[in-house]
Design a protein around this motif. Structure first.
Motif, PDB file in Angstrom:
ATOM      1  N   ALA A 171      12.732  -9.493 -39.469  1.00 28.13           N
ATOM      2  CA  ALA A 171      13.656  -8.663 -40.237  1.00 28.13           C
ATOM      3  C   ALA A 171      15.046  -8.693 -39.604  1.00 28.13           C
ATOM      4  N   ALA A 172      15.098  -8.622 -38.274  1.00 28.97           N
ATOM      5  CA  ALA A 172      16.397  -8.692 -37.597  1.00 28.97           C
ATOM      6  C   ALA A 172      17.053 -10.052 -37.809  1.00 28.97           C
ATOM      7  N   ALA A 173      16.265 -11.122 -37.751  1.00 28.22           N
ATOM      8  CA  ALA A 173      16.814 -12.464 -37.964  1.00 28.22           C
ATOM      9  C   ALA A 173      17.353 -12.628 -39.377  1.00 28.22           C
ATOM     10  N   LEU A 174      16.747 -11.922 -40.346  1.00 29.29           N
ATOM     11  CA  LEU A 174      17.193 -12.048 -41.732  1.00 29.29           C
ATOM     12  C   LEU A 174      18.502 -11.314 -42.009  1.00 29.29           C
TER      13      LEU A 174
ATOM     14  N   GLY B  65       4.691 -18.520 -36.944  1.00 29.86           N
ATOM     15  CA  GLY B  65       4.948 -17.209 -36.354  1.00 29.86           C
ATOM     16  C   GLY B  65       4.934 -17.245 -34.842  1.00 29.86           C
ATOM     17  N   LEU B  66       4.032 -18.012 -34.266  1.00 30.17           N
ATOM     18  CA  LEU B  66       4.004 -18.144 -32.807  1.00 30.17           C
ATOM     19  C   LEU B  66       5.273 -18.838 -32.301  1.00 30.17           C
ATOM     20  N   THR B  67       5.723 -19.843 -33.032  1.00 28.60           N
ATOM     21  CA  THR B  67       6.976 -20.500 -32.662  1.00 28.60           C
ATOM     22  C   THR B  67       8.138 -19.517 -32.718  1.00 28.60           C
ATOM     23  N   GLN B  68       8.138 -18.661 -33.726  1.00 30.92           N
ATOM     24  CA  GLN B  68       9.208 -17.667 -33.851  1.00 30.92           C
ATOM     25  C   GLN B  68       9.117 -16.626 -32.733  1.00 30.92           C
ATOM     26  N   LEU B  69       7.910 -16.208 -32.372  1.00 30.99           N
ATOM     27  CA  LEU B  69       7.755 -15.278 -31.258  1.00 30.99           C
ATOM     28  C   LEU B  69       8.298 -15.885 -29.968  1.00 30.99           C
ATOM     29  N   ALA B  70       8.086 -17.174 -29.804  1.00 31.79           N
ATOM     30  CA  ALA B  70       8.531 -17.840 -28.579  1.00 31.79           C
ATOM     31  C   ALA B  70      10.034 -18.091 -28.572  1.00 31.79           C
ATOM     32  N   GLY B  71      10.621 -18.351 -29.727  1.00 30.33           N
ATOM     33  CA  GLY B  71      11.993 -18.839 -29.740  1.00 30.33           C
ATOM     34  C   GLY B  71      13.070 -17.920 -30.286  1.00 30.33           C
ATOM     35  N   LEU B  72      12.700 -16.949 -31.117  1.00 33.38           N
ATOM     36  CA  LEU B  72      13.730 -16.108 -31.736  1.00 33.38           C
ATOM     37  C   LEU B  72      14.289 -15.103 -30.725  1.00 33.38           C
ATOM     38  N   ASP B  73      15.588 -15.044 -30.649  1.00 33.28           N
ATOM     39  CA  ASP B  73      16.284 -14.081 -29.805  1.00 33.28           C
ATOM     40  C   ASP B  73      17.368 -13.429 -30.667  1.00 33.28           C
ATOM     41  N   ASN B  74      17.183 -12.146 -30.946  1.00 36.96           N
ATOM     42  CA  ASN B  74      18.108 -11.435 -31.827  1.00 36.96           C
ATOM     43  C   ASN B  74      19.173 -10.646 -31.071  1.00 36.96           C
ATOM     44  N   GLY B  75      19.363 -10.959 -29.793  1.00 36.82           N
ATOM     45  CA  GLY B  75      20.312 -10.203 -28.998  1.00 36.82           C
ATOM     46  C   GLY B  75      21.698 -10.143 -29.616  1.00 36.82           C
TER      47      GLY B  75
ATOM     48  N   ARG C  57      22.571 -10.912 -32.753  1.00 37.03           N
ATOM     49  CA  ARG C  57      22.530 -10.307 -34.086  1.00 37.03           C
ATOM     50  C   ARG C  57      22.538  -8.779 -33.995  1.00 37.03           C
ATOM     51  N   LEU C  58      21.729  -8.244 -33.089  1.00 34.75           N
ATOM     52  CA  LEU C  58      21.638  -6.790 -32.985  1.00 34.75           C
ATOM     53  C   LEU C  58      22.895  -6.196 -32.363  1.00 34.75           C
ATOM     54  N   ALA C  59      23.540  -6.936 -31.480  1.00 32.58           N
ATOM     55  CA  ALA C  59      24.774  -6.441 -30.860  1.00 32.58           C
ATOM     56  C   ALA C  59      25.895  -6.286 -31.886  1.00 32.58           C
ATOM     57  N   ARG C  60      25.863  -7.123 -32.920  1.00 35.87           N
ATOM     58  CA  ARG C  60      26.884  -7.045 -33.981  1.00 35.87           C
ATOM     59  C   ARG C  60      26.248  -6.675 -35.314  1.00 35.87           C
ATOM     60  N   SER C  61      25.173  -5.899 -35.245  1.00 36.26           N
ATOM     61  CA  SER C  61      24.436  -5.553 -36.460  1.00 36.26           C
ATOM     62  C   SER C  61      25.323  -4.860 -37.490  1.00 36.26           C
ATOM     63  N   PRO C  62      25.207  -5.262 -38.754  1.00 36.95           N
ATOM     64  CA  PRO C  62      25.994  -4.625 -39.811  1.00 36.95           C
ATOM     65  C   PRO C  62      25.399  -3.302 -40.283  1.00 36.95           C
ATOM     66  N   CYS C  63      24.309  -2.869 -39.662  1.00 40.31           N
ATOM     67  CA  CYS C  63      23.661  -1.627 -40.060  1.00 40.31           C
ATOM     68  C   CYS C  63      23.125  -0.918 -38.818  1.00 40.31           C
ATOM     69  N   PRO C  64      22.835   0.385 -38.912  1.00 41.08           N
ATOM     70  CA  PRO C  64      22.210   1.071 -37.779  1.00 41.08           C
ATOM     71  C   PRO C  64      20.848   0.451 -37.452  1.00 41.08           C
ATOM     72  N   VAL C  65      20.527   0.398 -36.173  1.00 39.58           N
ATOM     73  CA  VAL C  65      19.240  -0.142 -35.713  1.00 39.58           C
ATOM     74  C   VAL C  65      18.522   0.949 -34.934  1.00 39.58           C
ATOM     75  N   TRP C  66      17.281   1.207 -35.325  1.00 42.24           N
ATOM     76  CA  TRP C  66      16.436   2.191 -34.659  1.00 42.24           C
ATOM     77  C   TRP C  66      15.270   1.459 -33.997  1.00 42.24           C
ATOM     78  N   ARG C  67      14.902   1.920 -32.821  1.00 35.74           N
ATOM     79  CA  ARG C  67      13.775   1.329 -32.096  1.00 35.74           C
ATOM     80  C   ARG C  67      12.707   2.390 -31.870  1.00 35.74           C
TER      81      ARG C  67
END
Length: 235
Positions: free
Chosen positions: A77-80, A164-174, A176-186
């Motif tokens: 979702a963050a990558a999208l 999905g395993l490849t995405q778990l290993a390789g996706l880094d949303n750092g 994207r989230l630092a410049r997120s266009p919307c609020p992000v809740w964890r």
């Protein structure tokens, strides 16, 4: 009230969200679409393509909604955010800016898991179901509940799981989230075995007596938390 869209993670389709159904307040619009390749949805031609994924999910992941991504669902979702109009808010449940962490699941552990999946996908998925439940108050009961929801029907094809395993290993949303266009809740379960201690400590909401699957062990507190985020995200 702003719609909530709940997105499942690796190896689990949308049936996972059923325990929350009786805990939603009135008037809240909740949807639980499956990712392509899960449930009855056809897999993508290229299951690893985020562009294709965005196209496939554009009708469900609308800008008037709050997107709630659990585990791999949060990572995707963050990558999208790079491929779809931004939502009202993004909720990362049991996920940080990346999956692997030096204090959590290491790249070595994930690589070993990927090799095991290549050898025997069914056994590895079964192992994963138990592995992710270690932090719940009663892991055996949680596993029975999970099996009761998903049964023996995996609900996902191997190519989608492998991507999905490849995405778990390789996706880094750092970035994207630092410049997120919307609020992000964890949101994190206090005993989530797949998150590093610092990730759990830095979450906006920590769910007591819960691990990686609070929709099983703590459905009422999780539903209340998500409903409140939807409320404060309503214009």
């Amino acid at each position: 009230m702003t719609p909530l869209v709940l997105l499942s993670g690796w190896g689990c389709d949308a049936r996972l969200w059923q325990p929350l159904a009786e805990h939603w307040p009135e008037g809240l619009a909740v949807s639980t679409p499956d990712w392509p390749g899960y449930g009855t949805r056809r897999p993508l031609a290229d299951p690893a393509s985020l562009a294709e994924l965005g196209d496939a999910m554009s009708d469900e992941l609308t800008p008037d909604a709050v997107w709630v991504g659990w585990s791999l669902g949060g990572l995707l979702a963050a990558a999208l955010l790079d491929h779809l109009p931004a939502p009202r808010a993004l909720v990362l449940l049991g996920m940080g800016k990346r999956f692997c962490h030096e204090e959590g699941i290491s790249t070595v552990e994930l690589a070993a898991f990927c090799r095991a999946f290549a050898r025997d996908s069914n056994a590895t998925l079964t192992h994963f179901w138990r592995w992710q439940l270690r932090g719940e108050p009663d892991p055996r009961a949680a596993h029975r509940q999970l099996h009761g929801l998903l049964g023996d029907n995996r609900g996902v094809d191997n190519a989608t799981l492998a991507a999905g395993l490849t995405q778990l290993a390789g996706l880094d949303n750092g970035n994207r989230l630092a410049r997120s266009p919307c609020p992000v809740w964890r949101i994190a379960g206090e005993q989530d075995p797949l998150l590093a201690p610092t990730q759990r400590a830095n979450a906006d909401h920590r769910l007591s007596n819960a691990g990686h699957c609070p929709m099983l062990s703590q459905p009422a507190p999780l539903a209340a938390c998500l409903a409140n985020i939807a409320k404060v995200s309503t214009p």
